[in-house]
Structure formats: structure tokens, C-alpha cells
Design an enzyme around this catalytic site. Structure first.
Site, PDB file in Angstrom:
ATOM      1  N   PHE A  23       0.820  -1.206   0.000  1.00  0.00           N
ATOM      2  CA  PHE A  23       0.000   0.000   0.000  1.00  0.00           C
ATOM      3  C   PHE A  23       0.861   1.265   0.000  1.00  0.00           C
ATOM      4  O   PHE A  23       0.839   2.063  -0.952  1.00  0.00           O
ATOM      5  CB  PHE A  23      -0.939  -0.057   1.209  1.00  0.00           C
ATOM      6  CG  PHE A  23      -1.503   1.246   1.684  1.00  0.00           C
ATOM      7  CD1 PHE A  23      -1.996   2.182   0.789  1.00  0.00           C
ATOM      8  CD2 PHE A  23      -1.539   1.531   3.044  1.00  0.00           C
ATOM      9  CE1 PHE A  23      -2.525   3.391   1.242  1.00  0.00           C
ATOM     10  CE2 PHE A  23      -2.070   2.720   3.498  1.00  0.00           C
ATOM     11  CZ  PHE A  23      -2.549   3.654   2.603  1.00  0.00           C
ATOM     12  N   ILE A  24       1.639   1.461   1.047  1.00  0.00           N
ATOM     13  CA  ILE A  24       2.450   2.670   1.138  1.00  0.00           C
ATOM     14  C   ILE A  24       3.596   2.623   0.133  1.00  0.00           C
ATOM     15  O   ILE A  24       3.896   3.609  -0.547  1.00  0.00           O
ATOM     16  CB  ILE A  24       2.982   2.868   2.572  1.00  0.00           C
ATOM     17  CG1 ILE A  24       1.811   3.074   3.551  1.00  0.00           C
ATOM     18  CG2 ILE A  24       3.940   4.050   2.643  1.00  0.00           C
ATOM     19  CD1 ILE A  24       2.220   3.157   5.011  1.00  0.00           C
ATOM     20  N   ASP A  43      10.183  -6.705  -3.169  1.00  0.00           N
ATOM     21  CA  ASP A  43       8.986  -7.190  -2.478  1.00  0.00           C
ATOM     22  C   ASP A  43       8.854  -8.685  -2.704  1.00  0.00           C
ATOM     23  O   ASP A  43       9.119  -9.178  -3.809  1.00  0.00           O
ATOM     24  CB  ASP A  43       7.739  -6.465  -3.013  1.00  0.00           C
ATOM     25  CG  ASP A  43       6.573  -6.491  -2.031  1.00  0.00           C
ATOM     26  OD1 ASP A  43       6.130  -7.599  -1.661  1.00  0.00           O
ATOM     27  OD2 ASP A  43       6.095  -5.412  -1.651  1.00  0.00           O
ATOM     28  N   THR A  47       2.329  -9.799   1.142  1.00  0.00           N
ATOM     29  CA  THR A  47       1.179  -8.939   1.423  1.00  0.00           C
ATOM     30  C   THR A  47       1.018  -7.850   0.373  1.00  0.00           C
ATOM     31  O   THR A  47      -0.026  -7.203   0.313  1.00  0.00           O
ATOM     32  CB  THR A  47       1.302  -8.274   2.814  1.00  0.00           C
ATOM     33  OG1 THR A  47       2.516  -7.521   2.878  1.00  0.00           O
ATOM     34  CG2 THR A  47       1.297  -9.326   3.915  1.00  0.00           C
ATOM     35  N   GLY A  48       2.034  -7.633  -0.456  1.00  0.00           N
ATOM     36  CA  GLY A  48       1.940  -6.685  -1.558  1.00  0.00           C
ATOM     37  C   GLY A  48       1.328  -7.341  -2.786  1.00  0.00           C
ATOM     38  O   GLY A  48       1.159  -8.566  -2.834  1.00  0.00           O
ATOM     39  N   ASP A  68      13.050 -11.485  -0.747  1.00  0.00           N
ATOM     40  CA  ASP A  68      12.646 -11.454   0.659  1.00  0.00           C
ATOM     41  C   ASP A  68      13.741 -10.806   1.494  1.00  0.00           C
ATOM     42  O   ASP A  68      14.919 -11.173   1.386  1.00  0.00           O
ATOM     43  CB  ASP A  68      12.393 -12.888   1.144  1.00  0.00           C
ATOM     44  CG  ASP A  68      11.581 -12.954   2.427  1.00  0.00           C
ATOM     45  OD1 ASP A  68      11.947 -12.251   3.386  1.00  0.00           O
ATOM     46  OD2 ASP A  68      10.583 -13.703   2.458  1.00  0.00           O
ATOM     47  N   TYR A 156       4.175  -7.097  17.765  1.00  0.00           N
ATOM     48  CA  TYR A 156       4.413  -6.149  16.663  1.00  0.00           C
ATOM     49  C   TYR A 156       5.046  -4.869  17.191  1.00  0.00           C
ATOM     50  O   TYR A 156       6.031  -4.364  16.622  1.00  0.00           O
ATOM     51  CB  TYR A 156       3.096  -5.826  15.949  1.00  0.00           C
ATOM     52  CG  TYR A 156       3.224  -4.727  14.918  1.00  0.00           C
ATOM     53  CD1 TYR A 156       3.884  -4.959  13.712  1.00  0.00           C
ATOM     54  CD2 TYR A 156       2.705  -3.460  15.160  1.00  0.00           C
ATOM     55  CE1 TYR A 156       4.020  -3.949  12.769  1.00  0.00           C
ATOM     56  CE2 TYR A 156       2.837  -2.441  14.225  1.00  0.00           C
ATOM     57  CZ  TYR A 156       3.485  -2.695  13.033  1.00  0.00           C
ATOM     58  OH  TYR A 156       3.629  -1.691  12.101  1.00  0.00           O
ATOM     59  N   LYS A 160       8.810  -3.081  16.214  1.00  0.00           N
ATOM     60  CA  LYS A 160       8.995  -1.736  15.660  1.00  0.00           C
ATOM     61  C   LYS A 160       9.860  -0.872  16.576  1.00  0.00           C
ATOM     62  O   LYS A 160      10.611  -0.009  16.102  1.00  0.00           O
ATOM     63  CB  LYS A 160       7.638  -1.081  15.407  1.00  0.00           C
ATOM     64  CG  LYS A 160       6.746  -1.841  14.434  1.00  0.00           C
ATOM     65  CD  LYS A 160       7.442  -2.175  13.112  1.00  0.00           C
ATOM     66  CE  LYS A 160       7.476  -0.998  12.164  1.00  0.00           C
ATOM     67  NZ  LYS A 160       8.020  -1.386  10.831  1.00  0.00           N
TER      68      LYS A 160
END
Length: 333
Positions: A23-24, A43, A47-48, A68, A156, A160
Site C-alpha cells: 500500500f504505502i 517485495d 502482502t503486496g 525477501d 508487533y 517496531k
């Protein structure tokens, strides 16, 4: 907002975007190409989606590499001859990390470390990475200021925060310039509405368009600093090109500095979608239990980004939602 001089820097640069089919990341690839950059996208498509790149795949200044970040050699090859790295690749979602903390750690920590090593060895000028508002954890202070964090509330969030610690060490130990952007609930065009861990806005939009009742976790009073994609793009470009030495090797809230609760959000979505389909205004909202690991409220201070990067949000929640709803209706209906 970025200056003409900053656009010129981008136009002369080779830039790697990890997670560039997401998305981003895909929005970043498009924006960088519009600025004249040569862009490489890395990518693994977990998920992309390749369709996110269909408008740019034939651009002679664009290269797609399927790989990856958990493979160091892949990261090293991807960073070869790159001036800048925008690291967006990650496994998002608090619920996903609670269900499978090992994979979240492999991607978000080991993969991140691989990218730092590869960037250092290829003498990348600056490494800008997607941090997260989840780092604030159980801190109850509002608005959130970058130097005041609490304890993480999910695997998660831990990953981060570890990213920020590693980035700091790589600057101090190896001289790699880094900037972390703590994203606050980003939404907008190309955000995936499908899957078990879809973000709330695209998920609710798709449910409304199908005349289904969205389910709010909790009573709907939890609030978030929902941040439109164009604000995030601006922050990334500013982070890439800032020439202020005080602005580098820092983390910044990437947000609007305003908050909307889930009840308000769903009412706005109903209002804007009803312009396309009047029946949507009559769909009822349902409620379920609160999600584990969710913080009640999130609101960012953006003073640091305004002062050091020259950030000025272009879209508040209503402008962003209108544009997002319009895109979803035209592209996914």
C-alpha cells in the site's frame, strides 16, 4: 512541503523501496518516479500485490525485484548502487503478531537488520524506515511526543521499537544516517480491503459497498490519528532530502495531529459513500469485543516534524476520506 531543490535531489537519485508492491510502498514508488528518480522495488509479494505496480511497471526508470528481506544476499544485491533506501517492508498488524510472533520477528527484526547491514555495506546515504505509533505502548499521555513512550502492548510493537534501537546503533557505530517515521493509522488509495488483517477503513468501505454491517471493536469511542497517504508521502520525501543535520538520526510522528473515534469514522464513511449509493445511509453498525493489544486513544504531536523537516499536512481526515472513498468506489466497486 518539499522544495524544488529537494525535488531535484530526488530526480538525480537511485532509490530502493522495500515492500514497494504494498500500500504505502507502491504509492512511494509512483511519487518518486513522478519526481524523476530511478526506483527499484523489492517485495516478496506476501502482502503486496503486483497490480499495485501496473501503472509504473513499464517505466524505464523502474525495476521490480521479487525477493525477501529475510535473505541477506538479496538485500545486499538490492542495495547495490542505491543512494537512498525507503524501508517499508514489514509484517503489519497487532493481531497477526499475537497469533504468529515468530514470523513477525523474523521479518520485522531480522529482515530489518539485514537491510541495515546491506545499506551500510553499500554506503547508502540515508536509510528512511517505517516505524510505528504502536511504539508508544501503554503510555497514556496525549498528544504522543517522540521522546515519551511506554511499554509495548504486542509483539508487533516490540519489533517496531527494536527497529528504532537498531537504527540508532547503526548510526552511532557505523555512521549510517537514518530517519524513522512513526506512522499513525495510514489510509488511502491502494490499501488492501481483503484478508484477515485488513485495516479498518478499507474493510468498512468494502462492507458498506456490499450493504453489509461493519463491526466496531468495542463501543466505538476508541480514537485514532487517521493519516491520509499523501501526508505520509510528503514525510518520506522530506526525510529523504532534508539537509538539516539536526533532522537526521531522529524519529518523527507521521500523522495529522487530530483524532477521530470509530463512531465518527463510520458515520463519515456512510455519508461519503451515500453520495454514490443512497441505501448505504441506512446500514446499521454492529459492535463486538475490544481487540487484545489495542490502545484506547492515539493522537500525535507533529511539532517536531514541522520544526525540523518543514512538514505541513495536506489532508485532514475529511479530505482524505473523501478522496479514499472516491478511489475505492471507482476501482473496487
Amino acid at each position: 512541503m518539499i522544495t524544488e531543490n529537494q525535488k531535484e535531489i530526488i530526480s538525480k537519485s537511485n532509490i530502493l523501496v522495500t515492500g514497494g508492491a504494498g500500500f504505502i510502498g507502491s504509492n512511494l514508488c509512483e511519487t518518486l518516479l513522478e519526481c524523476g528518480a530511478r526506483v527499484k522495488c523489492l517485495d516478496n509479494l506476501s502482502t503486496g500485490h503486483e497490480e499495485n505496480l501496473e501503472n509504473i511497471i513499464d517505466n524505464p526508470r523502474f525495476q521490480f525485484v521479487k525477493g525477501d528481506i529475510r535473505n541477506l544476499e538479496t538485500c545486499q544485491k538490492a542495495c547495490d548502487d542505491m543512494d537512498f533506501v525507503l524501508h517499508e517492508a514489514a509484517l503489519g498488524s497487532v493481531p497477526r503478531s499475537l497469533k504468529d510472533p515468530i514470523t513477525s520477528n523474523e521479518v520485522n527484526v531480522s529482515g530489518f537488520l539485514n537491510m541495515l547491514v546491506a545499506s551500510k555495506e553499500n554506503k547508502v546515504k540515508r536509510f528512511v524506515y517505517a516505524a510505528s505509533s504502536s511504539t508508544y505502548g501503554d503510555s497514556e499521555s496525549l498528544p504522543k511526543e517522540e521522546d515519551k513512550i511506554g511499554k509495548p502492548l504486542s509483539p508487533y510493537a516490540i519489533t517496531k521499537y527494536v527497529n528504532e534501537l537498531y537504527a540508532d546503533i547503526f548510526n552511532k557505530s557505523y555512521g549510517l544516517n537514518t530517519i524513522g517515521l512513526r506512522y499513525f493509522n495510514v489510509f488511502g488509495r491502494k490499501q488492501d480491503p481483503n484478508g484477515a488483517y485488513a485495516a479498518v477503513i478499507p474493510k468498512f468501505v468494502m462492507q458498506f459497498m456490499a450493504h453489509e454491517s461493519p463491526v466496531i471493536n468495542g463501543d466505538g469511542t476508541y480514537s485514532r490519528d487517521f493519516t491520509y497517504i499523501d501526508n505520509v508521502l510528503q514525510m518520506n520525501l522530506l526525510a529523504l532530502t532534508s539537509d538539516d543535520p539536526n533532522a537526521v538520526n531522529e524519529v518523527y510522528n507521521t500523522a495529522v495531529g487530530d483524532r477521530t473515534n470509530l463512531l465518527e469514522l463510520t458515520q463519515l464513511l456512510k455519508e461519503y459513500l451515500s453520495d454514490f449509493d443512497a441505501e448505504i445511509s441506512n446500514i446499521e453498525i454492529k459492535h463486538g469485543p475490544n481487540r487484545p493489544g489495542d490502545i484506547p486513544h492515539s493522537l500525535a504531536s507533529i511539532e517536531k516534524a514541522e520544526k525540523l523537516l518543514g512538514y505541513k499536512p495536506s489532508h485532514k481526515i475529511k479530505e482524505g476520506l473523501k478522496e479514499a472513498v472516491d478511489w475505492y468506489w471507482k476501482n473496487l466497486k
